[in-house]
Write a protein that holds these residues in place. Sequence first.
Motif, PDB file in Angstrom:
ATOM      1  N   PHE A  63      47.421  53.013  42.989  1.00  0.00           N
ATOM      2  CA  PHE A  63      47.721  52.115  41.884  1.00  0.00           C
ATOM      3  C   PHE A  63      48.715  51.030  42.273  1.00  0.00           C
ATOM      4  N   SER A  64      48.784  50.725  43.590  1.00  0.00           N
ATOM      5  CA  SER A  64      49.592  49.584  44.015  1.00  0.00           C
ATOM      6  C   SER A  64      48.903  48.310  43.521  1.00  0.00           C
ATOM      7  N   ARG A  65      49.622  47.216  43.539  1.00  0.00           N
ATOM      8  CA  ARG A  65      49.022  45.940  43.114  1.00  0.00           C
ATOM      9  C   ARG A  65      47.778  45.639  43.951  1.00  0.00           C
ATOM     10  N   GLU A  66      47.879  45.858  45.251  1.00  0.00           N
ATOM     11  CA  GLU A  66      46.750  45.574  46.150  1.00  0.00           C
ATOM     12  C   GLU A  66      45.548  46.459  45.825  1.00  0.00           C
ATOM     13  N   ASP A  67      45.785  47.753  45.613  1.00  0.00           N
ATOM     14  CA  ASP A  67      44.683  48.666  45.295  1.00  0.00           C
ATOM     15  C   ASP A  67      44.077  48.349  43.929  1.00  0.00           C
ATOM     16  N   ARG A  68      44.914  47.990  42.973  1.00  0.00           N
ATOM     17  CA  ARG A  68      44.384  47.618  41.654  1.00  0.00           C
ATOM     18  C   ARG A  68      43.517  46.364  41.776  1.00  0.00           C
ATOM     19  N   HIS A  69      43.967  45.406  42.589  1.00  0.00           N
ATOM     20  CA  HIS A  69      43.183  44.188  42.805  1.00  0.00           C
ATOM     21  C   HIS A  69      41.835  44.537  43.446  1.00  0.00           C
ATOM     22  N   THR A  70      41.861  45.376  44.463  1.00  0.00           N
ATOM     23  CA  THR A  70      40.617  45.783  45.127  1.00  0.00           C
ATOM     24  C   THR A  70      39.673  46.460  44.141  1.00  0.00           C
ATOM     25  N   ASN A  71      40.206  47.339  43.308  1.00  0.00           N
ATOM     26  CA  ASN A  71      39.395  48.032  42.314  1.00  0.00           C
ATOM     27  C   ASN A  71      38.731  47.032  41.364  1.00  0.00           C
ATOM     28  N   ILE A  94      41.557  48.283  32.516  1.00  0.00           N
ATOM     29  CA  ILE A  94      42.875  47.709  32.273  1.00  0.00           C
ATOM     30  C   ILE A  94      42.987  46.348  32.953  1.00  0.00           C
ATOM     31  N   ALA A  95      42.650  46.277  34.243  1.00  0.00           N
ATOM     32  CA  ALA A  95      42.734  45.026  35.008  1.00  0.00           C
ATOM     33  C   ALA A  95      44.025  44.275  34.673  1.00  0.00           C
ATOM     34  N   PRO A  96      45.173  44.795  35.098  1.00  0.00           N
ATOM     35  CA  PRO A  96      46.455  44.290  34.608  1.00  0.00           C
ATOM     36  C   PRO A  96      46.870  42.911  35.107  1.00  0.00           C
ATOM     37  N   TYR A  97      46.255  42.409  36.169  1.00  0.00           N
ATOM     38  CA  TYR A  97      46.748  41.174  36.774  1.00  0.00           C
ATOM     39  C   TYR A  97      45.821  39.992  36.507  1.00  0.00           C
ATOM     40  N   ALA A  98      46.401  38.905  36.036  1.00  0.00           N
ATOM     41  CA  ALA A  98      45.646  37.710  35.679  1.00  0.00           C
ATOM     42  C   ALA A  98      44.862  37.154  36.870  1.00  0.00           C
ATOM     43  N   ASP A  99      45.461  37.165  38.068  1.00  0.00           N
ATOM     44  CA  ASP A  99      44.760  36.597  39.223  1.00  0.00           C
ATOM     45  C   ASP A  99      43.528  37.423  39.596  1.00  0.00           C
ATOM     46  N   SER A 100      43.586  38.721  39.400  1.00  0.00           N
ATOM     47  CA  SER A 100      42.423  39.570  39.680  1.00  0.00           C
ATOM     48  C   SER A 100      41.293  39.271  38.702  1.00  0.00           C
ATOM     49  N   ARG A 101      41.638  39.165  37.420  1.00  0.00           N
ATOM     50  CA  ARG A 101      40.622  38.844  36.411  1.00  0.00           C
ATOM     51  C   ARG A 101      40.048  37.455  36.649  1.00  0.00           C
ATOM     52  N   GLU A 102      40.910  36.515  37.027  1.00  0.00           N
ATOM     53  CA  GLU A 102      40.434  35.152  37.278  1.00  0.00           C
ATOM     54  C   GLU A 102      39.474  35.110  38.466  1.00  0.00           C
TER      55      GLU A 102
END
Length: 188
Positions: A63-71, A94-102
């Motif tokens: 659940f690190s930022r990097e792993d969440r982004h990869t997921n 959840i997709a907590p980070y705006a840059d990942s969703r973008e």
Amino acid sequence: MTNDQNLQEKHVTGATIWLTGLPSAGKTTIAYELAGRLREEGHRVEVLDGDEIREFLSAGLGFSREDRHTNVQRIGFVSELLASNGVKVLVPVIAPYADSREAVRKRHQQEGTPYVEVHVATPVDVCSVRDVKGLYAKQAAGEISGLTGVDDPYEQPDRPDLRIESQNQTVQESAQALHALLTERGLA
């Protein structure tokens, strides 16, 4: 074109409907409610549940930022692939980070695949009472850390296509609001 052909064509238009929000916000419940309705109308529908994806597609990620982004990127890839092949893909994560969703939105735009972002904007105090998976209780007891919205960030969408405040309406009303948006955009 006959009415039957119009109806068939309408039902092969795929789209990704991305529901983002805190744990226990109601994302998955709303997604399954909408999925049932869309199936009744003859649409091809898949729900890419974040928990199931974690178990099968993203096993081994933390659940690190990097792993969440990869997921999120893995889910985005699969959802775009399905949507580009005529499936309505409901993605309650959840997709907590705006840059990942973008990045997911941009993938869809590049491929010309419809994408709808829905923020299930349930306040953390309501989510913690619902606590569907017991995560808030575990976090409060010090058993886990990094809970999104509590001790890990959640970047709310600035301009979602729809914002649902699930604490103020029934699941059916939430699903209806989303269905109305899809209808307005020619996707339902």
